[in-house]
Motif scaffolding. Structure first.
Motif, PDB file in Angstrom:
ATOM      1  N   SER A 128      12.514 -30.619 -32.526  1.00 52.60           N
ATOM      2  CA  SER A 128      12.554 -30.167 -33.922  1.00 52.60           C
ATOM      3  C   SER A 128      11.823 -31.164 -34.815  1.00 52.60           C
ATOM      4  O   SER A 128      11.526 -32.292 -34.394  1.00 52.60           O
ATOM      5  N   PRO A 129      11.544 -30.776 -36.058  1.00 48.93           N
ATOM      6  CA  PRO A 129      11.047 -31.770 -37.010  1.00 48.93           C
ATOM      7  C   PRO A 129      12.127 -32.817 -37.275  1.00 48.93           C
ATOM      8  O   PRO A 129      13.330 -32.542 -37.127  1.00 48.93           O
ATOM      9  N   ILE A 165      18.574 -26.383 -38.585  1.00 55.69           N
ATOM     10  CA  ILE A 165      17.347 -27.181 -38.605  1.00 55.69           C
ATOM     11  C   ILE A 165      16.525 -26.863 -39.852  1.00 55.69           C
ATOM     12  O   ILE A 165      15.949 -27.761 -40.479  1.00 55.69           O
ATOM     13  N   HIS A 166      16.464 -25.601 -40.228  1.00 60.14           N
ATOM     14  CA  HIS A 166      15.743 -25.202 -41.435  1.00 60.14           C
ATOM     15  C   HIS A 166      16.303 -25.906 -42.668  1.00 60.14           C
ATOM     16  O   HIS A 166      15.545 -26.405 -43.518  1.00 60.14           O
ATOM     17  N   GLY A 200       8.276 -31.439 -42.240  1.00 63.12           N
ATOM     18  CA  GLY A 200       9.374 -30.489 -42.199  1.00 63.12           C
ATOM     19  C   GLY A 200       9.171 -29.325 -41.259  1.00 63.12           C
ATOM     20  O   GLY A 200      10.018 -28.438 -41.186  1.00 63.12           O
ATOM     21  N   GLU A 201       8.066 -29.293 -40.504  1.00 63.52           N
ATOM     22  CA  GLU A 201       7.819 -28.233 -39.538  1.00 63.52           C
ATOM     23  C   GLU A 201       7.093 -28.794 -38.322  1.00 63.52           C
ATOM     24  O   GLU A 201       6.347 -29.783 -38.427  1.00 63.52           O
ATOM     25  N   THR A 252      15.048 -29.536 -42.743  1.00 66.74           N
ATOM     26  CA  THR A 252      13.631 -29.870 -42.572  1.00 66.74           C
ATOM     27  C   THR A 252      12.713 -29.126 -43.549  1.00 66.74           C
ATOM     28  O   THR A 252      12.370 -29.646 -44.603  1.00 66.74           O
ATOM     29  N   LYS A 253      12.362 -27.897 -43.225  1.00 67.69           N
ATOM     30  CA  LYS A 253      11.388 -27.184 -44.060  1.00 67.69           C
ATOM     31  C   LYS A 253      11.916 -26.901 -45.456  1.00 67.69           C
ATOM     32  O   LYS A 253      11.158 -26.989 -46.441  1.00 67.69           O
ATOM     33  N   GLU A 289      18.779 -22.588 -35.526  1.00 66.62           N
ATOM     34  CA  GLU A 289      17.531 -22.539 -36.297  1.00 66.62           C
ATOM     35  C   GLU A 289      17.780 -22.612 -37.798  1.00 66.62           C
ATOM     36  O   GLU A 289      16.989 -23.195 -38.546  1.00 66.62           O
ATOM     37  N   GLY A 310      11.632 -25.451 -37.591  1.00 64.60           N
ATOM     38  CA  GLY A 310      11.990 -25.714 -38.984  1.00 64.60           C
ATOM     39  C   GLY A 310      11.829 -24.523 -39.893  1.00 64.60           C
ATOM     40  O   GLY A 310      12.344 -24.513 -41.011  1.00 64.60           O
ATOM     41  N   SER A 311      11.153 -23.486 -39.437  1.00 71.28           N
ATOM     42  CA  SER A 311      10.838 -22.336 -40.290  1.00 71.28           C
ATOM     43  C   SER A 311      11.938 -21.281 -40.305  1.00 71.28           C
ATOM     44  O   SER A 311      11.832 -20.270 -40.999  1.00 71.28           O
TER      45      SER A 311
END
Length: 495
Positions: free
Chosen positions: A53-54, A417-418, A434-435, A421-422, A414, A14-15
């Motif tokens: 993933s988150p 997903i970011h 979120g992570e 989520t994060k 990535e 998530g980052s």
């Protein structure tokens, strides 16, 4: 002993950092990342060749009442959403009677013994009510305006009415709401002036709340609307979220470049501003709103909601006439043998004034352009009503992963997903979610990147995706191989 060990998965945490193969655990409702080699668990899941993933955070939900009438909210959880934020576009959930009346423009709120007097009581209802996912709440401008003003068409509330609205916002923020939303193209918020919104948004500053706006114009007035939205954030000194950024109507295609340049400039100048998006070229809204905003008046180029031709408007939900659902406005024209505006008026007056539609009118190039931007997050804006709802309600997140990550490579896995989520967790100050991170809440998704696919179409929209193997909500296994389990482990997200 751990509850679960998830081993050998490719962790996309998530980052927005590079994915890595690793093993994580779940103990009670938290993520454990430091797993000794001799650890045991009640259940082991081999996630080899799978993505871990988150869970996804839907920043733009309209399931304020549906989470109570349908606690599984199947269309959300099946696509990987573990947290949704309701109260968008000004359609808030409190005060109750005004909320019920306002929300009826989107879907029927059935009579229920469950009622609430304010936001605190709404949170209490949710906490004492089983639900499959987590729920955060925004305060809706339409609803508090409907409750507080003696004349909904009034452009300027008097001091007493303004104070009533402010007090509702204070109560909501004190109760744990995440922010305040407007829908400045809809009734009755469309009558309000910028100054009113600034005064109301100022209250958010104390609570680090977010001002979220379905802007006044998403067509020929897009740039002016972005300036208004940003100005509200600057004058009230609060964070800003632009709802479902788009450029509607063929005459306005290509304006995403100017819009994003402007939004990026505000961000670089210090305004905490983001946008959200659903990955489709059709919007979904009330047929009545399109009519009031000039969508079918082709002689006049001005329409805050953009133009769509009759063959581009699909009827999603038609109370009292289910046989019309799935037909285009052009189909109904052929039945009535009337011009388009007369056809719409006949539908609204003789069938129902609560008709929901999906209306094509955006350019795919703009959709891709917005998605790539560093400030863009993902939201469904889903309204799962009628037999033919816009497929975004069922397919938004898997569509991003299948079409825009796998097939078109518009963004990386990535990055996608970011954005899901994060980024929304940071924006809305949602703590410890979120992570994939030690001691964070165990909202977790396990999916096969090669197989993930959205199966929701405009013809058959009520289909969940394939490729998602497991979904955990607060440490409980909630979905397994496309089947929703009776975990009901969702909770309220409160500041």
């Amino acid at each position: 002993m751990l509850d679960y060990i998830i081993k050998n998965g490719l962790i996309v945490d998530g980052s927005n950092s590079k994915p890595k193969i690793s093993t994580i655990g779940i103990l009670k409702n938290k993520i454990i990342t430091d797993i000794p080699s001799d650890s045991s668990a009640k259940e082991e899941i081999d996630a080899e060749n799978k993505i871990v993933s988150p869970g996804f955070i839907d920043v733009h939900s309209h399931d304020d009442f549906k989470v109570i009438s349908d606690p599984k909210v199947s269309h959300n959880i099946l696509q990987g959403i573990t947290t949704m934020i309701v109260g968008n576009c000004g359609f808030g959930v409190s005060p109750f009677e005004s909320a019920k009346e306002q929300m009826s423009a989107l879907y029927e709120v059935k009579d229920s013994k469950i009622k609430w007097g304010n936001f605190e009581e709404y949170f209490d209802v949710l906490n004492n009510h089983k639900m499959s996912i987590n729920v955060g709440v925004l305060i809706g401008h339409h609803t508090i305006r409907r409750h507080s003003l003696d004349d909904l068409n009034k452009t300027t509330p008097n001091n007493t009415e303004l104070s009533k609205m402010k007090n509702i916002i204070i109560e909501g923020m004190e109760s744990g709401c995440l922010g305040f939303s407007t829908g400045l193209v809809y009734e009755p918020g469309r009558y309000s002036k910028t100054e009113e919104i600034i005064e109301l948004a100022k209250i958010l500053k104390k609570y680090n709340g977010v001002y979220v706006s379905h802007m006044r114009n998403e067509a020929e007035g897009l740039i002016e609307s972005i300036n208004e939205t940003a100005n509200i954030g600057i004058k009230s000194d609060v964070k800003v979220e632009v709802s479902h950024l788009k450029s509607v109507g063929k005459d306005n295609w290509g304006n995403s470049d100017r819009a994003l340049d402007l939004i990026n400039k505000y961000f670089e100048d210090g305004l905490d501003i983001n946008v959200d998006q659903y990955p489709y070229t059709a919007r979904s809204t009330m047929l009545k709103a399109l009519l009031l905003n000039g969508t079918f008046n082709y002689k006049n180029k001005i329409s805050p909601m953009g133009k769509s031709m009759p063959n581009e408007v699909l009827l999603c939900s038609v109370p009292n006439e289910k046989s019309f659902e799935g037909k285009t406005l052009e189909d109904i024209q052929n039945v009535y043998d009337l011009p388009v505006e007369e056809t719409v008026n006949k539908l609204l007056t003789e069938i129902s004034d609560k008709i929901l539609v999906a209306a094509f009118g955006m350019d795919e190039k703009d959709v891709r352009n917005i998605l790539k931007n560093r400030l863009t997050m993902i939201g469904t804006d889903g309204i799962d009503v009628g037999s033919k709802p816009h497929p975004r309600a069922w397919g938004t997140y898997p569509r991003i992963l299948d079409e825009y990550v796998n097939n078109l490579s518009i963004i990386s896995l990535e990055s996608a997903i970011h954005k899901m989520t994060k980024m929304p967790a940071r924006k809305f100050d949602i703590k410890n979610r979120g992570e994939i991170k030690n001691d964070f809440w165990a909202d977790i998704l396990i999916f096969d990147q090669k197989k993930i696919k959205d199966n929701a179409t405009f013809i058959n929209p009520k289909n969940g995706p394939t490729g998602i193997e497991y979904i955990f909500v607060n440490g409980k296994k909630s979905v397994a191989n496309g089947n929703i389990l009776d975990a009901y482990s969702g909770t309220t997200i409160r500041k």
